[in-house]
Design a protein around this motif. Structure first.
Motif, short mmCIF file in Angstrom:
data_model
loop_
_atom_site.label_atom_id
_atom_site.label_comp_id
_atom_site.label_asym_id
_atom_site.label_seq_id
_atom_site.Cartn_x
_atom_site.Cartn_y
_atom_site.Cartn_z
N GLN A 1 -4.37 -7.28 -6.37
CA GLN A 1 -4.30 -7.58 -4.94
C GLN A 1 -3.45 -6.55 -4.20
OE1 GLN A 1 -2.91 -11.69 -5.21
NE2 GLN A 1 -4.90 -12.41 -4.51
N GLN A 2 -2.35 -6.16 -4.81
CA GLN A 2 -1.49 -5.15 -4.20
C GLN A 2 -2.20 -3.80 -4.11
OE1 GLN A 2 2.09 -5.11 -6.54
NE2 GLN A 2 2.62 -7.23 -6.03
N ARG A 3 -2.87 -3.41 -5.19
CA ARG A 3 -3.59 -2.14 -5.19
C ARG A 3 -4.74 -2.16 -4.19
NH1 ARG A 3 -1.01 1.75 -5.94
NH2 ARG A 3 -3.02 2.82 -5.80
N TYR A 4 -5.38 -3.31 -4.06
CA TYR A 4 -6.48 -3.45 -3.09
C TYR A 4 -5.96 -3.19 -1.67
CZ TYR A 4 -10.18 -5.67 -0.34
OH TYR A 4 -11.18 -5.92 0.59
N ASP A 5 -4.83 -3.79 -1.32
CA ASP A 5 -4.27 -3.62 0.02
C ASP A 5 -3.85 -2.17 0.25
OD1 ASP A 5 -4.63 -6.30 0.52
OD2 ASP A 5 -2.60 -6.86 -0.09
N VAL A 6 -3.25 -1.56 -0.77
CA VAL A 6 -2.78 -0.17 -0.63
C VAL A 6 -3.96 0.78 -0.44
CG1 VAL A 6 -1.69 1.74 -1.87
CG2 VAL A 6 -0.64 -0.53 -1.91
N GLU A 7 -4.98 0.65 -1.26
CA GLU A 7 -6.12 1.56 -1.19
C GLU A 7 -6.95 1.32 0.07
OE1 GLU A 7 -6.50 4.06 -3.12
OE2 GLU A 7 -4.85 3.49 -4.43
N LEU A 8 -7.05 0.09 0.52
CA LEU A 8 -7.80 -0.20 1.74
C LEU A 8 -7.09 0.41 2.95
CD1 LEU A 8 -10.17 -1.66 3.07
CD2 LEU A 8 -8.73 -3.69 3.27
N LEU A 9 -5.78 0.31 2.98
CA LEU A 9 -5.00 0.91 4.07
C LEU A 9 -5.11 2.43 4.03
CD1 LEU A 9 -3.03 0.59 6.43
CD2 LEU A 9 -1.16 0.61 4.76
N ALA A 10 -5.07 3.00 2.82
CA ALA A 10 -5.19 4.45 2.69
C ALA A 10 -6.56 4.94 3.15
CB ALA A 10 -4.95 4.87 1.24
#
Length: 217
Positions: A31-40
């Motif tokens: 979930q954390q990686r999903y948020d980070v990559e989506l924002l990037a």
């Protein structure tokens, strides 16, 4: 694989493997990686190549989370296997996979591990098991969650002794009576006869044979 497919830092990848004690990844981490990559991906304005990389990582996080929580579920409640990333490297072919066949295969494998038969045995033969009952269990919960293993429950000698001494009263035939308010009793379960699958598989389903062995039929 976490670094190549999800863009994880080396230190974070090692920490995740150590925390899960194997080649696994926690759902919270995904979930954390999903948020980070989506924002990037949203911030990579004007750089389509970089944005596509971030989007693919986002898709992999999403599908890996979906696989671990819905499709290929096992006894792990907080993480899934990293090996599934092998099949998510090329996101353009995800829609071509036979997901239905994969789900059926995994379920058959899990049943083959003995989960279904364990629960059935624990229900009907309570005196020969090395498992204890969970006091917080309710009839609304899956029946498998009603038991917890004790130490030494894999020693076959105690099971053999229990089987040799088994009598009719040691078998719990009506173990679903308290569950009928949740799931009503279906009379088809009393069927006795032959079962056929396709034209080549025919098996006997004769419940009275069990009663006859104990001299009650």
């Amino acid at each position: 694989m976490l670094i190549a497919e999800l863009g994880t830092d080396l230190d974070d990848a090692f920490e995740e493997v150590e925390r899960t004690r194997g080649a696994h990844v926690r759902f919270d981490f995904l979930q954390q990686r999903y948020d980070v990559e989506l924002l990037a991906a949203e911030e990579a304005v004007g750089n389509e190549e970089e944005a596509d990389i971030q989007r693919e990582r986002t898709i992999r996080c999403y599908f890996l989370y979906l696989i671990g929580t819905q499709l290929f579920v096992d006894t792990s409640s907080s993480y899934t296997d990293i090996v599934y990333l092998t099949y998510l490297s090329d996101t353009t072919h995800i829609h071509e996979y036979n997901w239905g066949g994969g789900c059926i295969g995994v379920q058959l494998y899990r049943l083959g591990e003995g989960c279904l038969w364990k629960v059935w045995i624990l229900q009907h033969f309570p005196n020969i098991t090395g498992w204890g009952e969970v006091p917080t269990y309710t009839e609304l919960m899956p029946r498998a969650s009603a038991f917890s293993p004790r130490r030494g429950n894999q020693v076959p000698a105690s099971y053999r002794c229990g089987l040799d001494r088994m009598a009719y009263e040691d078998v719990h035939y009506d173990c679903y009576a308290e569950h009928r308010e949740t799931i009503f009793f279906d009379e088809i379960t009393l069927y006795s006869g032959w079962l056929a699958a396709r034209s080549t598989i025919i098996v006997r389903y004769l419940l009275e044979r069990i009663m006859r062995q104990f001299g009650y039929a």
